[in-house]
Scaffold this active site. Structure first.
Site, PDB file in Angstrom:
ATOM      1  CE  LYS A 148     -10.456  40.598 -30.646  1.00 26.87           C
ATOM      2  NZ  LYS A 148      -9.019  40.259 -30.589  1.00 26.87           N
ATOM      3  CE1 TYR A 178      -7.787  41.421 -39.854  1.00 25.92           C
ATOM      4  CE2 TYR A 178      -8.548  43.166 -41.301  1.00 25.92           C
ATOM      5  CZ  TYR A 178      -8.628  42.473 -40.108  1.00 25.92           C
ATOM      6  OH  TYR A 178      -9.560  42.846 -39.175  1.00 25.92           O
ATOM      7  CE1 TYR A 230      -9.370  39.087 -36.915  1.00 19.86           C
ATOM      8  CE2 TYR A 230     -11.553  39.892 -37.496  1.00 19.86           C
ATOM      9  CZ  TYR A 230     -10.225  40.132 -37.185  1.00 19.86           C
ATOM     10  OH  TYR A 230      -9.748  41.418 -37.149  1.00 19.86           O
TER      11      TYR A 230
END
Length: 329
Positions: A48, A259, A285
């Site tokens: 990010k 998730y 992730y």
């Protein structure tokens, strides 16, 4: 054009490109390489940072004094946004799904260390409650700037076109071609940017996103969202490309129970990578994406003679919050 886009300097680039020789041997091939975006430097690193350089550059150019973004309680994006805001002197508001725990751990602990204002929103973790917060902050005289979920807009995707060019220079120096580039696909901009980079440089790698979430993006099916974002980003940079669903590879075989729900796939991937390479993956992730890669090798979808790149998008701070789920004694 991207050359005119404002950009804040937040990370340390290029990130390393390494070969995972021990893990490759353990799995009986292929040759696995790793792009270490967990080493970007900002707030313990992560992919990010690349997106935030362009997004924060835009926020500053527009005169913002406050940034707002959303995510899950262990959001890597929120943690890096908090670090970026602190380094640039901006007030930061995080809109987090779930309820406040008694003891903050992992990414949430770091959010608090950075001095963020945290707003808890129950089941809403993708920014559904941001408009009301924007109105409140404007009424207080603030100049808020909304950063999309995951930093995934055209600016975030442009960052990963640049990242792909960075990778390509390293690849050429090593004289290696990648049959597959595999990564965790969650909010779309990393995936869209890598698709564009691959097209622009004509490197012909298969860009394979491992889907880690059952959800949608902005009420649009996730696969459609990625294709749309790739096309709008191409338009932003005046690139004459038009993507369709046939250009997208989004593997949803490993979503499991959804998730952030940790299973044996993620546990094994984390353990194998740590114990063979000394590299930490996260449970949500990169653990899921590496688990997918390992299964694709074992099932013959990826051949022992292939060269595969795994793009490590960061997230190791979340390990501490998932200690019970990982069942490590």
């Amino acid at each position: 054009m991207k050359d005119t886009l404002p950009k804040a300097s937040l990370g340390y680039f290029p990130t390393p490109l390494i070969e995972l020789t021990r893990l490759s041997k353990t799995l009986g091939g292929p040759n696995i390489y790793m792009k270490r975006d967990d080493n970007t430097g900002l707030a313990l690193g992560g992919n990010k940072t690349r997106k935030l350089e362009y997004i924060m550059g835009d926020a500053l150019a527009k005169g913002a004094d406050t940034v707002i973004t959303a995510g899950a309680i262990q959001s890597n994006h929120c943690r890096q946004t908090a670090g970026a805001a602190a380094s640039l002197g901006l007030e930061c508001h995080l809109v987090l799904g779930g309820e406040e725990p008694e003891q903050p751990q992992g990414n949430l602990l770091l959010d608090k260390v950075y001095g963020c204002h945290i707003h808890w929103t129950g089941e809403n973790r993708k920014g559904e409650d941001i408009p009301a917060l924007v109105a409140q902050l404007k009424a207080e005289g603030k100049k808020p700037y909304v950063i999309p979920y995951g930093g995934s807009n055209e600016l975030g995707a442009v960052a990963f076109i640049e990242a792909y060019k960075e990778l390509n220079a390293q690849r050429e120096a090593l004289k290696v071609d990648f049959s597959y580039i595999i990564f965790a696909s969650s909010s779309g901009a990393t995936h869209a940017g890598l698709m564009l980079g691959n097209k622009i440089l004509q490197t012909h790698s298969q860009i394979v996103g491992i889907n880690i979430d059952k959800g949608e993006m902005d009420k649009v099916p996730f696969d459609e969202h990625i294709v749309s974002l790739a096309n709008s980003t191409a338009q932003l940079i005046a690139a004459d490309y038009q993507f369709t669903a046939d250009d997208l590879i989004l593997n949803s075989d490993y979503v499991g129970d959804g998730y952030g729900v940790i299973g044996e796939l993620e546990k094994e991937a984390i353990a194998l990578t740590a114990q063979n390479e000394g590299i930490l993956l996260d449970p949500v992730y990169t653990g899921r994406a590496m688990g997918g890669l390992i299964d694709m090798i074992r099932t013959g979808q990826i051949k022992a003679t292939d060269n595969v790149l795994f793009w490590h998008t960061g997230g190791a701070p979340a390990l501490f919050a998932y200690a019970d789920d990982l069942d490590i004694r």
